[in-house]
Write an enzyme that holds these catalytic residues in place. Structure first.
Site, PDB file in Angstrom:
ATOM      1  N   CYS A  19      28.762  41.307  61.588  1.00  0.00           N
ATOM      2  CA  CYS A  19      29.891  41.218  62.506  1.00  0.00           C
ATOM      3  C   CYS A  19      29.552  41.905  63.830  1.00  0.00           C
ATOM      4  O   CYS A  19      28.748  41.395  64.593  1.00  0.00           O
ATOM      5  CB  CYS A  19      31.148  41.802  61.850  1.00  0.00           C
ATOM      6  N   HIS A  50      31.342  39.251  56.205  1.00  0.00           N
ATOM      7  CA  HIS A  50      31.065  40.592  55.678  1.00  0.00           C
ATOM      8  C   HIS A  50      30.624  40.573  54.211  1.00  0.00           C
ATOM      9  O   HIS A  50      31.465  40.670  53.306  1.00  0.00           O
ATOM     10  CB  HIS A  50      32.319  41.454  55.806  1.00  0.00           C
ATOM     11  N   GLU A  90      29.268  42.965  52.638  1.00  0.00           N
ATOM     12  CA  GLU A  90      29.521  44.282  52.038  1.00  0.00           C
ATOM     13  C   GLU A  90      30.925  44.394  51.466  1.00  0.00           C
ATOM     14  O   GLU A  90      31.212  45.314  50.690  1.00  0.00           O
ATOM     15  CB  GLU A  90      29.250  45.396  53.065  1.00  0.00           C
TER      16      GLU A  90
END
Length: 223
Positions: A85, A194, A196
């Site tokens: 991002c 994302h 994660e």
């Protein structure tokens, strides 16, 4: 395996990135934006957020941070680097990846779970995936539209350097539906969604994002 995770003023997702590293049995090493020190790490993650408040342009100030000078030097020597991002925006501003990220096509912040198609599974961050697989990870950005001139796009497509492409519709107006790209040597990867936030089905939509961090472990061990 030691993986550095950078914190800038305005970074939001450094703790999540560190958690993802630990899920892959790596050691997460905090890196501070003002330090000229990578602390001997094997790889670096530039996480999401709003570095320096996104003033001027997203990532435009962070790209000049002392730690980024070390990241650029290490990346040019082959160290794996992942930009997520805002981190993707910073890697583009630092010229580790081509192109730029601009305001979403409908000028709205997009926050949703997003399907991605894996286009390249030969980078340091994607070997755990099958090419053509679809994964579901969160997307949350206001300036996520990937843009590049036609020559750059032709180069990325021709060299197989598009890593992820949006599936089921283009959420932000990215050219060619590009969600993530890689450097020519496959060591530096940037993407807007994302991974994660998708490492555990209990806390994310899936655990599909964990494959990126497990892929890194594989690439570091083989190196």
């Amino acid at each position: 395996m030691r993986v550095g995770v950078i914190t800038f003023p305005g970074t939001l997702d450094d703790v999540d990135a560190e958690r993802a590293v630990r899920y892959a049995d790596g050691e997460a090493v905090p890196l501070w934006h003002a330090d000229h020190d990578l602390k001997g790490v094997d790889a670096v993650i530039v996480p999401g957020g709003f570095s320096y408040g996104d003033y001027l342009r997203c990532g435009a100030i962070a790209r000049f941070a002392p730690v980024m000078q070390e990241v650029v030097e290490a990346a040019n020597k082959g160290m794996p680097v992942l930009g997520i991002c805002n981190g993707f925006q910073i890697l583009c501003e630092a010229h580790l990846l081509p192109g730029a990220l601009v305001r979403n096509s409908k000028l709205h912040f997009v926050c949703r779970d997003q399907w991605l198609t894996v286009e390249n599974n030969e980078t340091a961050w994607t070997t755990r995936y099958d090419r053509g697989a679809e994964i579901l990870v969160p997307l949350k950005s206001g300036e996520g539209g990937y843009q590049a001139d036609q020559r750059t796009l032709d180069e990325l497509e021709g060299e197989g350097r598009v890593v992820f492409r949006y599936a089921g519709g283009n959420p932000n107006g990215s050219r060619n539906g590009i969600a993530g790209i890689t450097s020519a040597n496959g060591r530096v990867v940037g993407l807007m969604p994302h991974p994660e936030h998708a490492i555990d089905a209990l806390t994310g939509p899936t655990d599909d994002g964990l494959g990126m961090f497990l892929s890194l472990v594989d690439s570091v061990v083989k190196a």
